[in-house]
Design a protein around this motif. Structure first.
Motif, mmCIF file in Angstrom:
data_model
loop_
_atom_site.group_PDB
_atom_site.id
_atom_site.type_symbol
_atom_site.label_atom_id
_atom_site.label_comp_id
_atom_site.label_asym_id
_atom_site.label_seq_id
_atom_site.Cartn_x
_atom_site.Cartn_y
_atom_site.Cartn_z
ATOM 1 N N GLY A 139 8.489 1.168 -16.870
ATOM 2 C CA GLY A 139 8.818 -0.328 -17.083
ATOM 3 C C GLY A 139 8.302 -1.385 -16.440
ATOM 4 N N TRP A 140 7.165 -0.989 -15.510
ATOM 5 C CA TRP A 140 6.377 -1.528 -14.763
ATOM 6 C C TRP A 140 5.260 -2.181 -15.498
ATOM 7 C CZ3 TRP A 140 7.773 -4.160 -10.161
ATOM 8 C CH2 TRP A 140 8.662 -3.446 -9.457
ATOM 9 N N GLY A 141 4.761 -1.186 -16.519
ATOM 10 C CA GLY A 141 3.679 -1.442 -17.199
ATOM 11 C C GLY A 141 2.504 -1.081 -16.393
ATOM 12 N N HIS A 142 1.323 -2.078 -16.282
ATOM 13 C CA HIS A 142 0.396 -1.885 -15.146
ATOM 14 C C HIS A 142 -0.055 -3.243 -14.700
ATOM 15 C CE1 HIS A 142 -1.116 2.235 -16.252
ATOM 16 N NE2 HIS A 142 -0.578 1.943 -17.621
ATOM 17 N N ARG A 143 1.209 -4.201 -14.793
ATOM 18 C CA ARG A 143 1.142 -5.304 -14.094
ATOM 19 C C ARG A 143 0.828 -5.329 -12.851
ATOM 20 N NH1 ARG A 143 5.674 -5.334 -17.197
ATOM 21 N NH2 ARG A 143 7.007 -5.288 -15.287
ATOM 22 N N GLU A 144 1.594 -4.372 -12.218
ATOM 23 C CA GLU A 144 1.725 -4.438 -10.592
ATOM 24 C C GLU A 144 0.782 -3.608 -9.838
ATOM 25 O OE1 GLU A 144 4.184 -5.001 -12.475
ATOM 26 O OE2 GLU A 144 4.704 -6.816 -11.630
ATOM 27 N N ASN A 145 -0.218 -3.111 -10.775
ATOM 28 C CA ASN A 145 -1.404 -2.216 -10.123
ATOM 29 C C ASN A 145 -2.084 -2.744 -9.147
ATOM 30 O OD1 ASN A 145 -0.470 -0.167 -11.813
ATOM 31 N ND2 ASN A 145 -2.197 0.166 -13.079
ATOM 32 N N ALA A 146 -2.494 -3.986 -9.226
ATOM 33 C CA ALA A 146 -3.550 -4.590 -8.195
ATOM 34 C C ALA A 146 -2.516 -4.758 -7.028
ATOM 35 C CB ALA A 146 -3.776 -6.081 -8.883
ATOM 36 N N GLN A 147 -1.418 -5.505 -6.917
ATOM 37 C CA GLN A 147 -0.485 -5.616 -6.023
ATOM 38 C C GLN A 147 -0.271 -4.015 -5.130
ATOM 39 O OE1 GLN A 147 3.063 -7.514 -7.860
ATOM 40 N NE2 GLN A 147 2.718 -8.800 -5.842
ATOM 41 N N PHE A 165 1.654 6.609 11.195
ATOM 42 C CA PHE A 165 2.422 7.207 9.935
ATOM 43 C C PHE A 165 3.621 6.423 9.607
ATOM 44 C CE2 PHE A 165 -0.516 10.774 10.831
ATOM 45 C CZ PHE A 165 -1.187 10.669 9.561
ATOM 46 N N SER A 166 4.534 6.472 10.659
ATOM 47 C CA SER A 166 5.928 5.788 10.583
ATOM 48 C C SER A 166 5.860 4.486 10.119
ATOM 49 C CB SER A 166 6.850 6.051 11.617
ATOM 50 O OG SER A 166 8.048 5.589 11.271
ATOM 51 N N GLU A 167 5.026 3.784 10.944
ATOM 52 C CA GLU A 167 4.623 2.218 10.813
ATOM 53 C C GLU A 167 4.119 1.905 9.234
ATOM 54 O OE1 GLU A 167 4.440 3.134 15.283
ATOM 55 O OE2 GLU A 167 3.782 3.946 13.177
ATOM 56 N N GLY A 168 3.135 2.609 8.863
ATOM 57 C CA GLY A 168 2.871 2.529 7.649
ATOM 58 C C GLY A 168 3.644 2.642 6.508
ATOM 59 N N ILE A 169 4.477 3.793 6.647
ATOM 60 C CA ILE A 169 5.508 3.913 5.500
ATOM 61 C C ILE A 169 6.368 2.902 5.490
ATOM 62 C CG2 ILE A 169 7.330 5.408 4.887
ATOM 63 C CD1 ILE A 169 5.726 7.745 6.051
ATOM 64 N N VAL A 170 6.975 2.354 6.710
ATOM 65 C CA VAL A 170 7.839 1.115 6.475
ATOM 66 C C VAL A 170 7.171 -0.034 6.128
ATOM 67 C CG1 VAL A 170 9.356 -0.384 8.295
ATOM 68 C CG2 VAL A 170 9.269 2.148 8.490
ATOM 69 N N ALA A 171 6.088 -0.419 6.613
ATOM 70 C CA ALA A 171 5.241 -1.445 6.085
ATOM 71 C C ALA A 171 5.066 -1.299 4.504
ATOM 72 C CB ALA A 171 3.905 -1.626 6.647
ATOM 73 N N GLY A 172 4.569 -0.131 4.042
ATOM 74 C CA GLY A 172 4.860 0.051 2.768
ATOM 75 C C GLY A 172 5.788 -0.177 1.765
ATOM 76 N N VAL A 173 6.898 0.246 2.324
ATOM 77 C CA VAL A 173 8.377 0.068 1.746
ATOM 78 C C VAL A 173 8.531 -1.327 1.681
ATOM 79 C CG1 VAL A 173 10.919 0.425 1.924
ATOM 80 C CG2 VAL A 173 9.294 2.332 2.128
ATOM 81 N N GLU A 174 8.387 -2.212 2.812
ATOM 82 C CA GLU A 174 8.654 -3.659 3.015
ATOM 83 C C GLU A 174 7.904 -4.350 2.005
ATOM 84 O OE1 GLU A 174 10.098 -3.829 7.843
ATOM 85 O OE2 GLU A 174 7.980 -4.352 6.951
ATOM 86 N N ALA A 175 6.733 -4.123 1.637
ATOM 87 C CA ALA A 175 5.927 -4.721 0.742
ATOM 88 C C ALA A 175 6.211 -4.410 -0.728
ATOM 89 C CB ALA A 175 4.246 -4.250 1.147
ATOM 90 N N LEU A 176 6.593 -2.941 -0.777
ATOM 91 C CA LEU A 176 7.015 -2.707 -2.246
ATOM 92 C C LEU A 176 8.474 -3.360 -2.634
ATOM 93 C CD1 LEU A 176 6.361 1.063 -2.168
ATOM 94 C CD2 LEU A 176 5.321 -0.583 -3.771
ATOM 95 N N ASP A 177 9.330 -3.756 -1.625
ATOM 96 C CA ASP A 177 10.711 -4.320 -1.719
ATOM 97 C C ASP A 177 10.188 -5.849 -2.260
ATOM 98 O OD1 ASP A 177 13.489 -4.722 -0.913
ATOM 99 O OD2 ASP A 177 12.461 -6.576 0.096
ATOM 100 N N LYS A 178 9.235 -6.280 -1.604
ATOM 101 C CA LYS A 178 8.760 -7.681 -1.978
ATOM 102 C C LYS A 178 8.519 -7.931 -3.278
ATOM 103 C CE LYS A 178 8.147 -9.329 2.807
ATOM 104 N NZ LYS A 178 7.243 -9.734 3.933
ATOM 105 N N MET A 179 7.517 -6.821 -3.890
ATOM 106 C CA MET A 179 6.933 -6.675 -4.841
ATOM 107 C C MET A 179 8.190 -6.680 -6.142
ATOM 108 S SD MET A 179 4.282 -3.996 -6.597
ATOM 109 C CE MET A 179 5.293 -2.602 -6.783
#
Length: 267
Positions: A139-147, A165-179
């Motif tokens: 459903g995302w297509g490729h619109r969010e590939n750059a993000q 590792f833990s910090e990176g995963i949390v930061a990634g999830v937080e950014a994905l949530d915003k996306m």
């Protein structure tokens, strides 16, 4: 005559052997493409098999993912493993592994009602292979590939290279949530009883005011009824607000499938 019959028998036998070999190979291939990973519960969101996520940050991830799933019907599933080879992915690219896992688990919901949806997200980290992948539903297509690429490079891999590792995963999830929150759900029509409750409240207020005027009620009666209607109005607004913001109550898995979009990274 006997020789030709033997030749035909020999050819038939070879055909049966060839068919048998084909089905054995096909079965082995199907088994080889099966990722040996048990999916998390419907609202568990995490399979931390490589023990990369701290307990406090695991709770933070679950809170973020649960709220996003409720608000946007978009699950983020976080998986950490020691290596792809341990789970049937020997010599496999992480893009292939994550696509197979996404489809095998059916991350996200292919449809919500009659509307195509499929906005599931998989964040996969393979510690031993030193690779990570964000896999997006079709459903995302490729619109969010750059993000996704920006999230992978600046939030996930950056921290991994520092040993976080833990910090990176949390930061990634937080950014994905915003996306994910840039996608707006269709506006849901209000049910008929919302209008009935509002109409009844207004009608009762008008009837009370007219009755007070006709009876020539004093100031205390007006104050009392004003307080009563203020309380009723407050309760009515709370009921309407709660009923309209209930959100999606389903789980993370509903036949979603990968669209091939996302981003990979290594450290």
């Amino acid at each position: 005559m006997k020789i030709s019959r033997k030749i035909r028998l020999f050819r038939t036998t070879l055909n049966f052997i060839a068919i048998g070999i084909f089905w054995v190979m096909a079965g082995n291939t199907a088994r080889a493409l099966e990722i040996s990973l048990e999916r998390p519960g419907d609202r568990e969101f995490i399979r931390d098999l490589a023990s990369l996520i701290d307990a406090e940050e695991e709770e933070r991830i679950r809170e973020l993912c649960d709220k996003l799933l409720t608000d946007k019907a978009t699950p983020i599933i976080v998986v950490t493993i020691n290596s792809m080879a341990e789970h049937g992915g020997s010599d496999m690219r992480i893009e292939t592994f994550s696509t197979l896992l996404f489809n095998q688990w059916g991350i996200g919901h292919a449809k919500l009602g009659e509307q195509d949806w499929n906005t599931g997200i998989l964040l996969l980290v393979s510690k031993g292979d030193r690779m990570a992948r964000i896999e997006l539903g079709a459903g995302w297509g490729h619109r969010e590939n750059a993000q996704s690429r920006q999230i992978m490079d600046e939030h996930i891999i950056y921290n991994f290279k520092q040993g976080g590792f833990s910090e990176g995963i949390v930061a990634g999830v937080e950014a994905l949530d915003k996306m994910a929150r840039k996608l707006e759900l269709p506006t849901r029509p209000r049910p008929w009883w919302h209008f009935a409750m509002v109409g009844g409240f207004i009608g009762l207020a008008i009837f009370t005011i007219v009755s007070l005027v006709r009876r020539g009620a004093g100031g205390w009666a007006w104050i009392l009824w004003a307080a009563v209607f203020a309380l009723l109005g407050f309760l009515l607004m709370q009921m309407l607000r709660n009923s309209s913001s209930g959100g999606f109550s389903g789980g993370s898995f509903g036949g979603g499938f990968s669209g091939g979009g996302g981003a990979s990274g290594s450290w």
